[in-house]
Design a protein around this motif. Structure first.
Motif, PDB file in Angstrom:
ATOM      1  N   ARG A   1      -4.197   4.072   7.850  1.00  0.00           N
ATOM      2  CA  ARG A   1      -4.547   2.830   8.523  1.00  0.00           C
ATOM      3  C   ARG A   1      -3.957   2.821   9.927  1.00  0.00           C
ATOM      4  O   ARG A   1      -4.618   2.458  10.892  1.00  0.00           O
ATOM      5  CB  ARG A   1      -3.997   1.662   7.710  1.00  0.00           C
ATOM      6  CG  ARG A   1      -4.379   0.330   8.242  1.00  0.00           C
ATOM      7  CD  ARG A   1      -3.896  -0.768   7.322  1.00  0.00           C
ATOM      8  NE  ARG A   1      -2.511  -0.589   6.909  1.00  0.00           N
ATOM      9  CZ  ARG A   1      -1.474  -0.705   7.728  1.00  0.00           C
ATOM     10  NH1 ARG A   1      -1.668  -0.995   8.990  1.00  0.00           N
ATOM     11  NH2 ARG A   1      -0.252  -0.543   7.281  1.00  0.00           N
ATOM     12  N   ALA A   2      -2.723   3.294  10.035  1.00  0.00           N
ATOM     13  CA  ALA A   2      -2.063   3.287  11.333  1.00  0.00           C
ATOM     14  C   ALA A   2      -2.788   4.209  12.321  1.00  0.00           C
ATOM     15  O   ALA A   2      -2.989   3.860  13.484  1.00  0.00           O
ATOM     16  CB  ALA A   2      -0.603   3.712  11.184  1.00  0.00           C
ATOM     17  N   THR A   3      -3.227   5.378  11.847  1.00  0.00           N
ATOM     18  CA  THR A   3      -3.892   6.303  12.759  1.00  0.00           C
ATOM     19  C   THR A   3      -5.276   5.796  13.150  1.00  0.00           C
ATOM     20  O   THR A   3      -5.758   6.067  14.243  1.00  0.00           O
ATOM     21  CB  THR A   3      -4.033   7.691  12.116  1.00  0.00           C
ATOM     22  OG1 THR A   3      -4.588   7.525  10.819  1.00  0.00           O
ATOM     23  CG2 THR A   3      -2.707   8.390  12.008  1.00  0.00           C
ATOM     24  N   MET A   4      -5.902   5.038  12.253  1.00  0.00           N
ATOM     25  CA  MET A   4      -7.222   4.533  12.600  1.00  0.00           C
ATOM     26  C   MET A   4      -7.147   3.217  13.363  1.00  0.00           C
ATOM     27  O   MET A   4      -8.160   2.641  13.746  1.00  0.00           O
ATOM     28  CB  MET A   4      -8.070   4.359  11.327  1.00  0.00           C
ATOM     29  CG  MET A   4      -8.542   5.705  10.771  1.00  0.00           C
ATOM     30  SD  MET A   4      -9.012   5.570   9.058  1.00  0.00           S
ATOM     31  CE  MET A   4     -10.587   4.774   9.253  1.00  0.00           C
ATOM     32  N   GLY A   5      -5.929   2.737  13.564  1.00  0.00           N
ATOM     33  CA  GLY A   5      -5.763   1.546  14.383  1.00  0.00           C
ATOM     34  C   GLY A   5      -6.194   0.261  13.720  1.00  0.00           C
ATOM     35  O   GLY A   5      -6.462  -0.738  14.381  1.00  0.00           O
ATOM     36  N   LYS A   6      -6.260   0.276  12.396  1.00  0.00           N
ATOM     37  CA  LYS A   6      -6.638  -0.969  11.716  1.00  0.00           C
ATOM     38  C   LYS A   6      -5.397  -1.782  11.417  1.00  0.00           C
ATOM     39  O   LYS A   6      -4.304  -1.245  11.279  1.00  0.00           O
ATOM     40  CB  LYS A   6      -7.376  -0.651  10.408  1.00  0.00           C
ATOM     41  CG  LYS A   6      -8.866  -0.473  10.625  1.00  0.00           C
ATOM     42  CD  LYS A   6      -9.599  -0.554   9.316  1.00  0.00           C
ATOM     43  CE  LYS A   6      -9.716   0.797   8.646  1.00  0.00           C
ATOM     44  NZ  LYS A   6     -10.449   0.801   7.413  1.00  0.00           N
TER      45      LYS A   6
ATOM     46  N   GLU B 166       0.840  -1.186   0.000  1.00  0.00           N
ATOM     47  CA  GLU B 166       0.000   0.000   0.000  1.00  0.00           C
ATOM     48  C   GLU B 166       0.875   1.236   0.000  1.00  0.00           C
ATOM     49  O   GLU B 166       2.036   1.192   0.376  1.00  0.00           O
ATOM     50  CB  GLU B 166      -0.925  -0.012   1.203  1.00  0.00           C
ATOM     51  CG  GLU B 166      -0.181  -0.197   2.501  1.00  0.00           C
ATOM     52  CD  GLU B 166      -1.124  -0.313   3.680  1.00  0.00           C
ATOM     53  OE1 GLU B 166      -0.636  -0.302   4.800  1.00  0.00           O
ATOM     54  OE2 GLU B 166      -2.348  -0.394   3.468  1.00  0.00           O
ATOM     55  N   GLY B 167       0.322   2.311  -0.428  1.00  0.00           N
ATOM     56  CA  GLY B 167       1.079   3.550  -0.483  1.00  0.00           C
ATOM     57  C   GLY B 167       1.319   4.123   0.894  1.00  0.00           C
ATOM     58  O   GLY B 167       0.793   3.647   1.901  1.00  0.00           O
ATOM     59  N   LEU B 168       2.136   5.144   0.921  1.00  0.00           N
ATOM     60  CA  LEU B 168       2.500   5.763   2.188  1.00  0.00           C
ATOM     61  C   LEU B 168       1.282   6.345   2.893  1.00  0.00           C
ATOM     62  O   LEU B 168       1.051   6.144   4.082  1.00  0.00           O
ATOM     63  CB  LEU B 168       3.525   6.868   1.904  1.00  0.00           C
ATOM     64  CG  LEU B 168       4.063   7.596   3.116  1.00  0.00           C
ATOM     65  CD1 LEU B 168       4.967   6.684   3.918  1.00  0.00           C
ATOM     66  CD2 LEU B 168       4.826   8.838   2.685  1.00  0.00           C
ATOM     67  N   ILE B 169       0.440   7.038   2.107  1.00  0.00           N
ATOM     68  CA  ILE B 169      -0.689   7.746   2.726  1.00  0.00           C
ATOM     69  C   ILE B 169      -1.694   6.764   3.297  1.00  0.00           C
ATOM     70  O   ILE B 169      -2.116   6.890   4.450  1.00  0.00           O
ATOM     71  CB  ILE B 169      -1.349   8.683   1.686  1.00  0.00           C
ATOM     72  CG1 ILE B 169      -0.356   9.805   1.362  1.00  0.00           C
ATOM     73  CG2 ILE B 169      -2.644   9.252   2.222  1.00  0.00           C
ATOM     74  CD1 ILE B 169      -0.799  10.761   0.307  1.00  0.00           C
ATOM     75  N   SER B 170      -2.021   5.723   2.524  1.00  0.00           N
ATOM     76  CA  SER B 170      -3.015   4.799   3.039  1.00  0.00           C
ATOM     77  C   SER B 170      -2.474   4.026   4.236  1.00  0.00           C
ATOM     78  O   SER B 170      -3.224   3.670   5.149  1.00  0.00           O
ATOM     79  CB  SER B 170      -3.490   3.858   1.936  1.00  0.00           C
ATOM     80  OG  SER B 170      -2.414   3.131   1.430  1.00  0.00           O
TER      81      SER B 170
END
Lengths: 349, 327
Positions: free
Chosen positions: A37-42, A29-33
């Motif tokens: 994902r990391a910030t949303m805890g998924k 996945e790209g950097l932004i996604s």
């Protein structure tokens, strides 16, 4: 290289023991996604290419891995020769755990495990001569008598006279000759174990018989243990002592080749065998056609992974409980099936 | 290895005398022969094209001129042929010998009193030096970085490619000008500045090749046989990207010569070396065009054009070998 304890160990253990092998690939996945994902805890998404495969392989035994494309058979094969680092599970070679081996052990393993690839047009370096291709593994492992060994290996692969092939480049050879060179390269180190990934599927039908008989001879004379990977059940029936049927990264049925081909029990195995054409118009077979596509390897279905396509679907248990690969009370051979249709005899593999 | 219990087709070889060196194929002689065959084949394919042959003859001609410059040039490139009344600066020139019978200078002299033909001959040294050194380093650094990034992937790839991205953000000529202005005007500084910027495109292309090569089964086969990373990069990846590195090297010759001429033209050239770029610069400084002294700026311009076009033609010819679809 031979430490004193080695022969004892290899007598007790099977040559290769695979336990709960898993290989998951993280989806690129790209950097932004990935930040999102990391910030949303998924959690990251993974492709479950191989998801818990276990089997044993004795010295001199041939095992066939069969299944549709995308079922993880090639990934399994590549993990067996350590082209992939498994996500989880153990692979033991002569009682030595490959996931924790040191350099010396790994070096010995590299000498004894080889792989034959599907496409002989891709598996030979176009800028290396036949001689250099065969000499490479010998040079890596500092083995003496380079020329004599190469000559012998080429002779064994029925490339006669061997000296004639020394300076040829792959593009000067036919597909069958190339695959023979690839086989000779695998044999030149005198290995114990070979993974053959669809070894003849890219060859002309007319050449297959020759290459297959070479591989049969090689298994016999080298007392090799071979894992054949193929979707071609008639080929596997011809080549293998035992068969393991894979579906979505798991083995759904395994046992002696004849038992499985003559008397398949798992609904998936049945549909696979039914799909093999029979060259006899009088043989009437009940056709079980597979509906739909292989399931999603990222978002793995719950319960039995085959339940969405299964013709023998028996109810909620198929969707909720994941069946384990075990011997069933209904069969007296040493076959193992993972299906809720049959009663467990309590003995788990 | 527990070999006792298994029958091996190699058993008798291993039991025989270890000393079979004579029987073994001589590795070095064999490799030399194979290399020669490959090079001869590529050479034949390259020289098959008339344009490429002409381009090679041109480059070879300038190379000979550069090597034998002291013998060809009748006078020193930076020795004044005469002194003017005002002492050092002379705003007067001698016409070429084919225009005026009194002149003893083949292409005339500059306003500074330098022999133009000698400057032209010595200028080929600077041009070829810049072109060839830049080509070797551009192709070399680019290939090394590209192979490393492509083969290892992951963080190494990211780091190296971000550096390349950064370099891509810098325009070639302005950056070279600034670097040379900072480091001082010398031929080596110009060369350094050109190399720093030029390896970026080679690295990009080689990386993409390495990315696809490392997934090929023959690389996997080498890994299964236990080959080290360096072994795979040098024996399996490098030979397969080498034609592409040569191609970028050939194009780099032309770009480097153009960049050097450009930098020299705006006055940042090495004052102690004569290059075709510095010749153009001084002709502009003395307004040779306004005075109609065309023999001052036309010859270096033609030389630059010839060498640059030759570089591109050779690169183009090589491209047809590496990429047969262009034929």
């Amino acid at each position: 290289m031979s430490d004193t304890g080695a022969p004892d160990v290899s007598d007790e253990n099977p040559l290769l023991r695979v336990e709960g092998l898993q290989k998951h690939f993280q989806i690129n996945e790209g950097l932004i996604s990935s930040l999102l994902r990391a910030t949303m805890g998924k959690e990251a998404d993974y492709v479950h290419a191989v998801d818990g495969v276990s089997f044993e392989l004795e010295r001199g035994e041939t095992l066939g891995l069969a299944g549709e494309s995308g079922c993880g058979k090639t990934t399994t094969g590549m993990s067996l020769v350590k082209l992939h680092e498994p996500t989880d599970g153990r692979i033991e070679f002569r009682g030595m755990d490959l996931t924790e081996s040191d350099d010396e052990e790994l070096d010995e393993f590299r000498q004894n495990a080889q792989m034959i690839f599907q496409d002989p047009f891709e598996s030979l370096n176009p800028r290396m001569t036949v001689y250099d291709t065969l000499a490479e593994p010998l040079r890596i492992h500092d083995i003496e008598n380079e020329t004599a060994r190469i000559r012998r290996a080429l002779e064994f692969a029925e490339l006669q006279p061997p000296d004639h092939y020394f300076d040829q480049y792959p593009h000067e050879l036919s597909g069958g000759q190339r695959q023979r060179v690839a086989i000779a390269r695998a044999l030149v180190l005198d290995p114990d174990f070979i993974v053959a990934d669809e070894p003849v599927s890219m060859l002309d039908v007319s050449l297959r018989a020759g290459v297959l008989s070479l591989m049969e001879r090689m298994t016999e004379e080298f007392n090799l243990s071979v894992v054949y990977i193929s979707h071609d059940l008639s080929l596997l029936r011809h080549m293998c002592d035992r068969l393991a049927i894979m579906y979505m990264g798991e083995i759904v049925e395994k046992g002696a080749t004849e038992d499985i081909i003559e008397n398949p029990q798992h609904p998936y195995t049945r549909s696979l065998i039914n799909a093999v054409p029979v060259p006899d118009p009088d043989v009437g077979r009940e056709r079980v056609e597979l509906a739909g596509e292989v399931g999603d390897a990222i978002d793995v279905p719950s319960g039995c992974r085959f339940h969405g396509r299964c013709s023998e679907y028996i109810g909620d248990i198929c969707e909720t409980d994941s069946p384990s690969l075990e011997q069933k009370a209904e069969f007296d051979d040493d076959r193992e099936v993972s299906c809720h249709l049959y009663d467990s005899c309590g003995k788990q593999s | 290895m527990a070999t006792q219990d298994k029958s091996s087709i190699f058993a008798d070889i291993d039991e025989g005398e270890v000393d079979q060196e004579d029987e073994n194929v001589d590795r070095w002689r064999r490799n030399l022969r194979l290399w020669r065959e490959t090079l001869a084949k590529q050479w034949r394919m390259l020289t098959d094209d008339l344009m490429v042959r002409l381009a090679m003859i041109t480059i070879a001609f300038f190379m000979i001129v550069a090597v034998f410059a002291p013998f060809i040039a009748p006078r020193g490139p930076l020795t004044r042929q005469y002194e003017g009344d005002a002492g050092i600066i002379i705003a007067d020139w001698v016409e070429p010998s084919f225009l005026s019978s009194e002149s003893e200078y083949l292409l005339g002299t500059t306003a500074e009193g330098f022999d133009i033909f000698s400057q032209l001959v010595y200028g080929s040294r600077a041009a070829l030096l810049v072109g060839l050194v830049a080509a070797v380093f551009t192709a070399g650094i680019g290939t090394l970085v590209g192979l490393t990034a492509g083969y290892y992937g992951g963080k190494i790839d990211d780091t190296l490619m971000r550096i390349v991205d950064f370099l891509y953000g810098m325009p070639l000529l302005p950056t070279v000008i600034i670097l040379v202005a900072l480091m001082g005007p010398s031929l080596w500084n110009i060369l350094f500045a050109i190399i720093v910027l030029q390896w970026r495109s080679t690295a990009r292309v080689i990386r993409s090749q390495a990315l696809s090569l490392r997934e090929r089964p023959f690389v996997k086969a080498a890994q299964v046989a236990g080959a080290s990373d360096w072994h795979i990069i040098s024996r399996h990846l490098a030979p397969n990207v080498l034609p592409l590195s040569f191609l970028y090297g050939a194009f780099a010759i032309a770009w480097a010569i153009l960049a050097e001429a450009g930098v020299s033209f705006i006055g940042l050239g090495d004052p102690n070396t004569v290059s075709w770029g510095t010749m153009l610069q001084s002709s502009r400084a003395y307004s040779a065009l306004d005075f109609g002294a065309w023999w001052w700026f036309i010859p270096p311009g033609i030389c630059i054009g010839l060498v640059v076009i030759s570089g591109f033609l050779i690169g183009r010819g090589y491209e047809e070998i590496t990429n047969p679809e262009l034929r």
